[in-house]
Design a protein around this motif. Structure first.
Motif, PDB file in Angstrom:
ATOM      1  N   GLU A  95      37.172  44.469  29.986  1.00 23.86           N
ATOM      2  CA  GLU A  95      37.271  43.051  30.338  1.00 23.86           C
ATOM      3  C   GLU A  95      35.932  42.484  30.819  1.00 23.86           C
ATOM      4  OE1 GLU A  95      39.659  40.894  29.865  1.00 23.86           O
ATOM      5  OE2 GLU A  95      41.118  42.313  29.088  1.00 23.86           O
ATOM      6  N   ILE A  96      35.164  43.272  31.558  1.00 22.93           N
ATOM      7  CA  ILE A  96      33.825  42.807  31.973  1.00 22.93           C
ATOM      8  C   ILE A  96      32.962  42.591  30.737  1.00 22.93           C
ATOM      9  CG2 ILE A  96      31.696  43.476  33.161  1.00 22.93           C
ATOM     10  CD1 ILE A  96      33.441  44.833  35.290  1.00 22.93           C
ATOM     11  N   ASN A 129      41.896  29.474  31.703  1.00 25.97           N
ATOM     12  CA  ASN A 129      42.536  30.374  30.743  1.00 25.97           C
ATOM     13  C   ASN A 129      43.286  31.529  31.398  1.00 25.97           C
ATOM     14  OD1 ASN A 129      41.555  28.830  28.622  1.00 25.97           O
ATOM     15  ND2 ASN A 129      39.676  30.001  28.470  1.00 25.97           N
ATOM     16  N   SER A 130      43.244  31.632  32.707  1.00 27.66           N
ATOM     17  CA  SER A 130      43.940  32.718  33.400  1.00 27.66           C
ATOM     18  C   SER A 130      45.373  32.325  33.692  1.00 27.66           C
ATOM     19  CB  SER A 130      43.247  33.046  34.724  1.00 27.66           C
ATOM     20  OG  SER A 130      41.991  33.606  34.491  1.00 27.66           O
ATOM     21  N   VAL A 148      48.359  37.936  34.411  1.00 31.38           N
ATOM     22  CA  VAL A 148      47.408  36.985  35.000  1.00 31.38           C
ATOM     23  C   VAL A 148      46.011  37.119  34.421  1.00 31.38           C
ATOM     24  CG1 VAL A 148      48.661  36.740  37.152  1.00 31.38           C
ATOM     25  CG2 VAL A 148      46.936  38.513  36.959  1.00 31.38           C
ATOM     26  N   GLY A 149      45.688  38.224  33.816  1.00 34.46           N
ATOM     27  CA  GLY A 149      44.374  38.398  33.222  1.00 34.46           C
ATOM     28  C   GLY A 149      43.349  38.936  34.202  1.00 34.46           C
ATOM     29  N   PHE A 150      42.209  39.323  33.661  1.00 32.64           N
ATOM     30  CA  PHE A 150      41.165  39.988  34.446  1.00 32.64           C
ATOM     31  C   PHE A 150      40.568  39.078  35.513  1.00 32.64           C
ATOM     32  CE2 PHE A 150      36.550  40.673  34.918  1.00 32.64           C
ATOM     33  CZ  PHE A 150      36.594  41.856  35.630  1.00 32.64           C
ATOM     34  N   TYR A 151      40.189  37.858  35.135  1.00 31.43           N
ATOM     35  CA  TYR A 151      39.511  36.984  36.090  1.00 31.43           C
ATOM     36  C   TYR A 151      40.388  36.699  37.315  1.00 31.43           C
ATOM     37  CZ  TYR A 151      37.710  32.847  38.358  1.00 31.43           C
ATOM     38  OH  TYR A 151      37.283  31.963  39.308  1.00 31.43           O
ATOM     39  N   ARG A 152      41.656  36.354  37.081  1.00 35.15           N
ATOM     40  CA  ARG A 152      42.556  36.033  38.200  1.00 35.15           C
ATOM     41  C   ARG A 152      42.770  37.267  39.080  1.00 35.15           C
ATOM     42  NH1 ARG A 152      43.330  31.413  39.506  1.00 35.15           N
ATOM     43  NH2 ARG A 152      44.154  30.731  37.522  1.00 35.15           N
ATOM     44  N   THR A 157      41.673  40.001  44.166  1.00 38.77           N
ATOM     45  CA  THR A 157      41.179  41.165  44.909  1.00 38.77           C
ATOM     46  C   THR A 157      40.030  40.762  45.826  1.00 38.77           C
ATOM     47  OG1 THR A 157      41.826  42.558  43.042  1.00 38.77           O
ATOM     48  CG2 THR A 157      40.390  43.557  44.687  1.00 38.77           C
ATOM     49  N   ALA A 158      39.172  39.850  45.347  1.00 39.08           N
ATOM     50  CA  ALA A 158      38.062  39.367  46.175  1.00 39.08           C
ATOM     51  C   ALA A 158      38.588  38.633  47.410  1.00 39.08           C
ATOM     52  CB  ALA A 158      37.156  38.451  45.357  1.00 39.08           C
TER      53      ALA A 158
END
Length: 197
Positions: A95-96, A129-130, A148-152, A157-158
């Motif tokens: 995903e990155i 897009n998330s 939810v996808g990688f970004y969300r 987590t952040a």
């Protein structure tokens, strides 16, 4: 509820019970690491720079500390190292790479090398897009949760690492240690309103 769903639910509850104390340990261990000599345990240096840049943009330093001040990026690396299985770790790296490939296609370079305005555009696009986290009651999802996808997931987590850090918990948020201080022999008028237990 059929048997499969019941087993899946039971498994996720057991995982949450095991992961909870582990996450507190991860948060504590991040506090003791120096940013200067930080060597990511799971992420490559380029991936770590990517995560650091994104969390710094999501939670920048203002009058309160930013994500990098409380080492959220180090916390995320530890989450990926200790709480993700091999498939999850492979997915994070994929995903990155995909995120950076999208940045190269749309803006001409990898995310960390873009101008600030292009980085903001890339994050706004990722936000749009998330998927959204579904409703839940006390941590139990209501209905069928959407992916939810990688970004969300990274953003969540952040935020989790930031708001559960000791520095933010004690110095920014209202801090009420449990059990609180013992004050015996107070007059009733000093106590104030009734307290719920």
């Amino acid at each position: 509820m059929d048997r499969r769903k019941a087993l899946k639910f039971t498994g996720s509850m057991a995982a949450a019970a095991v992961a909870g104390p582990s996450l507190l340990t991860l948060l504590q261990s991040c506090k003791n690491e120096s940013r200067v000599d930080w060597q990511p345990q799971f992420l490559t240096m380029d991936e770590a720079a990517f995560v650091s840049k994104i969390v710094d943009m999501i939670l920048p330093r203002t009058e309160t500390p930013g994500a990098l001040d409380v080492k959220v990026d180090i916390f995320i690396d530890k989450v990926y190292t200790y709480l993700y299985d091999t498939n999850g770790q492979n997915n994070v790296q994929k995903e990155i790479k995909k995120f950076n490939d999208d940045c190269r296609n749309n803006y001409g370079d990898a995310f960390v090398s873009l101008s600030e305005s292009d980085q903001i555009k890339a994050l706004q696009k990722a936000e749009e897009n998330s998927g959204q986290f579904g409703s839940s009651v006390w941590g139990t999802a209501i209905g069928n949760p959407e992916p939810v996808g990688f970004y969300r997931s990274l953003k969540s987590t952040a935020l989790w690492g930031y708001f559960t850090s000791e520095q933010i918990g004690k110095n920014v948020l209202n801090y009420d240690p449990i059990p609180g201080a013992y004050h015996g022999c107070l007059n009733l008028d000093e106590v104030g309103n009734k307290w719920s237990l």
